[in-house]
Design a protein around this motif. Structure first.
Motif, PDB file in Angstrom:
ATOM      1  N   LEU A 187      10.949  77.557  40.798  1.00 16.27           N
ATOM      2  CA  LEU A 187      10.738  77.176  39.401  1.00 16.27           C
ATOM      3  C   LEU A 187      11.951  76.442  38.848  1.00 16.27           C
ATOM      4  CD1 LEU A 187       9.094  77.249  36.815  1.00 16.27           C
ATOM      5  CD2 LEU A 187       9.900  79.578  36.416  1.00 16.27           C
ATOM      6  N   ILE A 188      13.136  76.966  39.097  1.00 16.16           N
ATOM      7  CA  ILE A 188      14.355  76.314  38.620  1.00 16.16           C
ATOM      8  C   ILE A 188      14.515  74.950  39.272  1.00 16.16           C
ATOM      9  CG2 ILE A 188      16.881  76.430  38.658  1.00 16.16           C
ATOM     10  CD1 ILE A 188      16.590  79.480  38.366  1.00 16.16           C
ATOM     11  N   GLY A 189      14.273  74.871  40.583  1.00 14.18           N
ATOM     12  CA  GLY A 189      14.407  73.602  41.288  1.00 14.18           C
ATOM     13  C   GLY A 189      13.467  72.536  40.756  1.00 14.18           C
ATOM     14  N   MET A 190      12.221  72.900  40.504  1.00 17.19           N
ATOM     15  CA  MET A 190      11.252  71.934  39.989  1.00 17.19           C
ATOM     16  C   MET A 190      11.603  71.504  38.567  1.00 17.19           C
ATOM     17  SD  MET A 190       9.046  71.175  42.329  1.00 17.19           S
ATOM     18  CE  MET A 190       7.763  70.392  41.348  1.00 17.19           C
ATOM     19  N   MET A 191      12.062  72.448  37.757  1.00 14.18           N
ATOM     20  CA  MET A 191      12.455  72.086  36.396  1.00 14.18           C
ATOM     21  C   MET A 191      13.687  71.185  36.399  1.00 14.18           C
ATOM     22  SD  MET A 191      11.748  75.478  34.074  1.00 14.18           S
ATOM     23  CE  MET A 191      10.075  75.832  33.525  1.00 14.18           C
ATOM     24  N   PHE A 192      14.640  71.477  37.288  1.00 16.33           N
ATOM     25  CA  PHE A 192      15.817  70.608  37.410  1.00 16.33           C
ATOM     26  C   PHE A 192      15.398  69.204  37.822  1.00 16.33           C
ATOM     27  CE2 PHE A 192      18.757  68.582  40.388  1.00 16.33           C
ATOM     28  CZ  PHE A 192      19.851  68.380  39.557  1.00 16.33           C
ATOM     29  N   ALA A 193      14.504  69.105  38.803  1.00 16.57           N
ATOM     30  CA  ALA A 193      14.041  67.796  39.260  1.00 16.57           C
ATOM     31  C   ALA A 193      13.382  67.030  38.117  1.00 16.57           C
ATOM     32  CB  ALA A 193      13.067  67.964  40.423  1.00 16.57           C
ATOM     33  N   GLY A 194      12.554  67.714  37.331  1.00 20.49           N
ATOM     34  CA  GLY A 194      11.890  67.057  36.214  1.00 20.49           C
ATOM     35  C   GLY A 194      12.873  66.556  35.172  1.00 20.49           C
ATOM     36  N   ALA A 195      13.863  67.374  34.824  1.00 25.27           N
ATOM     37  CA  ALA A 195      14.856  66.970  33.826  1.00 25.27           C
ATOM     38  C   ALA A 195      15.704  65.808  34.334  1.00 25.27           C
ATOM     39  CB  ALA A 195      15.735  68.160  33.469  1.00 25.27           C
ATOM     40  N   ALA A 196      16.073  65.832  35.624  1.00 23.53           N
ATOM     41  CA  ALA A 196      16.895  64.761  36.193  1.00 23.53           C
ATOM     42  C   ALA A 196      16.127  63.441  36.210  1.00 23.53           C
ATOM     43  CB  ALA A 196      17.340  65.138  37.605  1.00 23.53           C
ATOM     44  N   ILE A 197      14.867  63.497  36.594  1.00 23.65           N
ATOM     45  CA  ILE A 197      14.049  62.282  36.620  1.00 23.65           C
ATOM     46  C   ILE A 197      13.832  61.746  35.211  1.00 23.65           C
ATOM     47  CG2 ILE A 197      11.730  61.420  37.132  1.00 23.65           C
ATOM     48  CD1 ILE A 197      11.766  63.321  39.585  1.00 23.65           C
ATOM     49  N   ARG A 198      13.661  62.650  34.252  1.00 26.30           N
ATOM     50  CA  ARG A 198      13.520  62.204  32.858  1.00 26.30           C
ATOM     51  C   ARG A 198      14.805  61.533  32.376  1.00 26.30           C
ATOM     52  NH1 ARG A 198      11.248  59.531  29.794  1.00 26.30           N
ATOM     53  NH2 ARG A 198      11.176  59.938  27.566  1.00 26.30           N
ATOM     54  N   GLN A 199      15.958  62.065  32.778  1.00 23.22           N
ATOM     55  CA  GLN A 199      17.229  61.450  32.407  1.00 23.22           C
ATOM     56  C   GLN A 199      17.325  60.024  32.944  1.00 23.22           C
ATOM     57  OE1 GLN A 199      19.535  61.791  30.417  1.00 23.22           O
ATOM     58  NE2 GLN A 199      21.613  61.635  31.247  1.00 23.22           N
ATOM     59  N   PHE A 200      16.834  59.830  34.161  1.00 24.36           N
ATOM     60  CA  PHE A 200      16.836  58.476  34.731  1.00 24.36           C
ATOM     61  C   PHE A 200      16.058  57.517  33.840  1.00 24.36           C
ATOM     62  CE2 PHE A 200      14.190  55.441  37.097  1.00 24.36           C
ATOM     63  CZ  PHE A 200      15.168  54.606  37.596  1.00 24.36           C
ATOM     64  N   PHE A 201      14.871  57.912  33.408  1.00 23.06           N
ATOM     65  CA  PHE A 201      14.060  57.010  32.602  1.00 23.06           C
ATOM     66  C   PHE A 201      14.654  56.800  31.212  1.00 23.06           C
ATOM     67  CE2 PHE A 201      10.820  58.071  35.776  1.00 23.06           C
ATOM     68  CZ  PHE A 201      10.327  56.801  36.044  1.00 23.06           C
ATOM     69  N   VAL A 202      15.293  57.825  30.652  1.00 22.11           N
ATOM     70  CA  VAL A 202      15.927  57.666  29.346  1.00 22.11           C
ATOM     71  C   VAL A 202      17.075  56.666  29.416  1.00 22.11           C
ATOM     72  CG1 VAL A 202      17.314  58.839  27.586  1.00 22.11           C
ATOM     73  CG2 VAL A 202      15.263  59.947  28.495  1.00 22.11           C
ATOM     74  N   MET A 203      17.924  56.800  30.438  1.00 23.45           N
ATOM     75  CA  MET A 203      19.102  55.934  30.549  1.00 23.45           C
ATOM     76  C   MET A 203      18.762  54.551  31.097  1.00 23.45           C
ATOM     77  SD  MET A 203      22.098  58.519  31.833  1.00 23.45           S
ATOM     78  CE  MET A 203      23.339  57.263  31.507  1.00 23.45           C
ATOM     79  N   ARG A 204      17.614  54.438  31.721  1.00 19.47           N
ATOM     80  CA  ARG A 204      17.208  53.151  32.287  1.00 19.47           C
ATOM     81  C   ARG A 204      17.094  52.082  31.206  1.00 19.47           C
ATOM     82  NH1 ARG A 204      11.882  51.444  33.012  1.00 19.47           N
ATOM     83  NH2 ARG A 204      11.592  49.721  34.511  1.00 19.47           N
ATOM     84  N   HIS A 205      16.615  52.455  30.037  1.00 15.90           N
ATOM     85  CA  HIS A 205      16.492  51.497  28.944  1.00 15.90           C
ATOM     86  C   HIS A 205      17.873  51.001  28.504  1.00 15.90           C
ATOM     87  CE1 HIS A 205      12.420  52.877  28.955  1.00 15.90           C
ATOM     88  NE2 HIS A 205      12.729  54.071  28.487  1.00 15.90           N
ATOM     89  N   GLY A 206      18.843  51.925  28.419  1.00 15.83           N
ATOM     90  CA  GLY A 206      20.196  51.524  28.050  1.00 15.83           C
ATOM     91  C   GLY A 206      20.842  50.638  29.102  1.00 15.83           C
ATOM     92  N   TYR A 207      20.539  50.901  30.371  1.00 17.80           N
ATOM     93  CA  TYR A 207      21.099  50.075  31.451  1.00 17.80           C
ATOM     94  C   TYR A 207      20.635  48.629  31.326  1.00 17.80           C
ATOM     95  CZ  TYR A 207      21.309  47.922  36.058  1.00 17.80           C
ATOM     96  OH  TYR A 207      21.515  47.041  37.087  1.00 17.80           O
ATOM     97  N   LYS A 208      19.369  48.427  30.975  1.00 17.23           N
ATOM     98  CA  LYS A 208      18.845  47.073  30.851  1.00 17.23           C
ATOM     99  C   LYS A 208      19.568  46.272  29.774  1.00 17.23           C
ATOM    100  CE  LYS A 208      14.132  47.782  32.541  1.00 17.23           C
ATOM    101  NZ  LYS A 208      12.687  47.686  32.207  1.00 17.23           N
ATOM    102  N   LEU A 209      20.121  46.988  28.789  1.00 16.44           N
ATOM    103  CA  LEU A 209      20.843  46.321  27.699  1.00 16.44           C
ATOM    104  C   LEU A 209      22.349  46.358  27.902  1.00 16.44           C
ATOM    105  CD1 LEU A 209      18.752  47.690  24.687  1.00 16.44           C
ATOM    106  CD2 LEU A 209      18.601  45.426  25.754  1.00 16.44           C
ATOM    107  N   GLY A 210      22.798  46.843  29.075  1.00 18.69           N
ATOM    108  CA  GLY A 210      24.225  46.857  29.384  1.00 18.69           C
ATOM    109  C   GLY A 210      25.012  47.948  28.702  1.00 18.69           C
ATOM    110  N   ARG A 211      24.334  49.013  28.254  1.00 19.11           N
ATOM    111  CA  ARG A 211      25.037  50.077  27.527  1.00 19.11           C
ATOM    112  C   ARG A 211      25.588  51.153  28.452  1.00 19.11           C
ATOM    113  NH1 ARG A 211      20.225  50.689  23.088  1.00 19.11           N
ATOM    114  NH2 ARG A 211      20.705  48.809  21.866  1.00 19.11           N
TER     115      ARG A 211
END
Length: 398
Positions: free
Chosen positions: A260-284
């Protein structure tokens, strides 16, 4: 009749819950994307009006130009859309579903005597306490550390510890399936409480100040934004927890809390990727690929860890007749799927009824091994093998 009506309530509430959850998650994901994709305004008038960011978008054949004001617009519009019923409807329908699916029959769904033996009343009270106590502790952490230096990091670390402890405790007290779902309900309750106690009250205060001509305190926007960000990281772990009840190989494992912890960690990490991906496109910020890699590696590690161990073959006859499996069905299945109790509107106490549900019996008892629930009736490996051989031979009941 009670079972029949409960099945209908379960179906309709689940349908409603999925619909409103899609609406809530969709709007949440959109606004996270919007905030991360805003660029400084180019128009001088927008700058004078206090616009801190804008976005040009194309969708459905039309151009859209949303803008965000740093604190408040110069003039409050006549029509202002609020986003809160998506959250409230999701929680209310989810809690109602939890009530009729788990709390209504705690002896079947909440309690597994092999895990922990206690009364139905105590199990129900403890399950409800998980929802309330987690929110109180999480909220106290946010109140205490959220606005201090490195507050987000400190809050994140402590909430991670709190979630890990809750996952371990839930799996020590409740049936595995219930523990996983309870963790999802716990996080979802915190998400909706963030909206109810912080985000919406802060917005109401801002609107009231604007109408009264008072200066607007930016702290309300900062607090609301912080809780909204927390909600977006909770989302994928919650979705996994809600789906996990269909996959017994996760919650039935001896170390299910680590899964359960492993799956929740994976979900949060993948969500972080998508959140920061938008900032990366703008050079932030830098490319957030390490978060995606961390999430995928966690998933792959779990897949390897949970791979089925070789099972010693059970000797069964080449052909198995209905007469051979009839006592197995009667002893292991009909107490929940008979005339007195027709769980999920399924009866297995006659040849024709068993024939009708043969595919489901094979899937639930042999393939996924999800039934009997928590193996409460003690279905043995030999008996599962008999059912499997009977089904493969044509599921004959003559």
């Amino acid at each position: 009749m009670e079972t029949y009506l409960l099945d209908w309530a379960n179906l309709l509430l689940r349908w409603l819950h999925v619909i409103v959850a899609i609406a809530w998650i969709g709007s949440s994901f959109y606004f996270v994307f919007l905030d991360s994709s805003l660029t400084p305004p180019q128009d001088e008038q927008l700058k004078k009006d206090g616009v801190s960011g804008e976005l040009w978008a194309l969708h459905g054949g039309g151009f859209y130009h949303p803008v965000k004001f740093a604190v408040s617009p110069p003039k409050l519009p006549e029509h202002l859309h609020w986003f809160y019923w998506e959250s409230y409807s999701t929680w209310l329908s989810g809690f109602a579903l939890f009530l009729i699916s788990y709390l209504w029959s705690p002896s079947v769904y909440l309690i597994d005597p092999k895990v922990f033996v206690w009364s139905p009343a105590a199990a129900i009270a403890t399950a409800l306490a998980f929802l309330v106590v987690f929110w109180l502790l999480y909220d106290a952490i946010c109140r205490t550390l959220g606005q201090k230096d490195n507050g987000d990091a400190k809050v994140g670390a402590l909430v991670l510890v709190l979630v890990c402890f809750a996952a371990w405790l839930a799996t020590q007290l409740f049936a595995g399936r219930a523990a996983f779902l309870l963790m999802g309900a716990m996080l979802a309750t915190a998400m909706s409480a963030n909206v109810f106690f912080w985000i919406i009250p802060g917005q109401r205060t801002v609107v009231a100040d604007l109408k009264a001509g008072r200066p607007v305190d930016p702290i309300h926007g900062k607090r609301g934004k912080q809780r909204s960000v927390h909600n977006t990281y909770f989302t994928l772990p919650v979705v996994f927890a809600m789906l996990s009840n269909h996959y017994s190989f996760t919650y039935s494992h001896p170390q299910n809390w680590l899964i359960l912890i492993g799956m929740m960690f994976a979900g949060a990490a993948i969500r972080q990727f998508f959140v920061m991906r938008h900032g990366y496109k703008l050079g932030r910020n830098k490319h957030p690929w390490p978060y995606a890699v961390a999430g995928v590696v966690a998933l792959l590690a779990l897949i390897v860890w949970l791979r089925p161990a070789p099972v010693q073959a059970v000797a069964v006859p080449a052909t198995v007749s209905y007469a051979q499996i009839k006592p197995v069905i009667e002893q292991r299945c009909t107490m929940c799927h008979g005339e007195a109790l027709q769980s999920k509107n399924v009866r297995l106490d006659s040849p024709d009824a068993l024939k009708q549900h043969a595919q489901a019996v094979y899937q639930q008892a042999v393939v996924t091994r999800a039934m009997p629930m928590n193996n409460a009736t003690g279905l043995t490996e030999e008996e599962r093998a008999l059912i499997g051989q009977w089904f493969k031979a044509g599921a004959k009941v003559e």
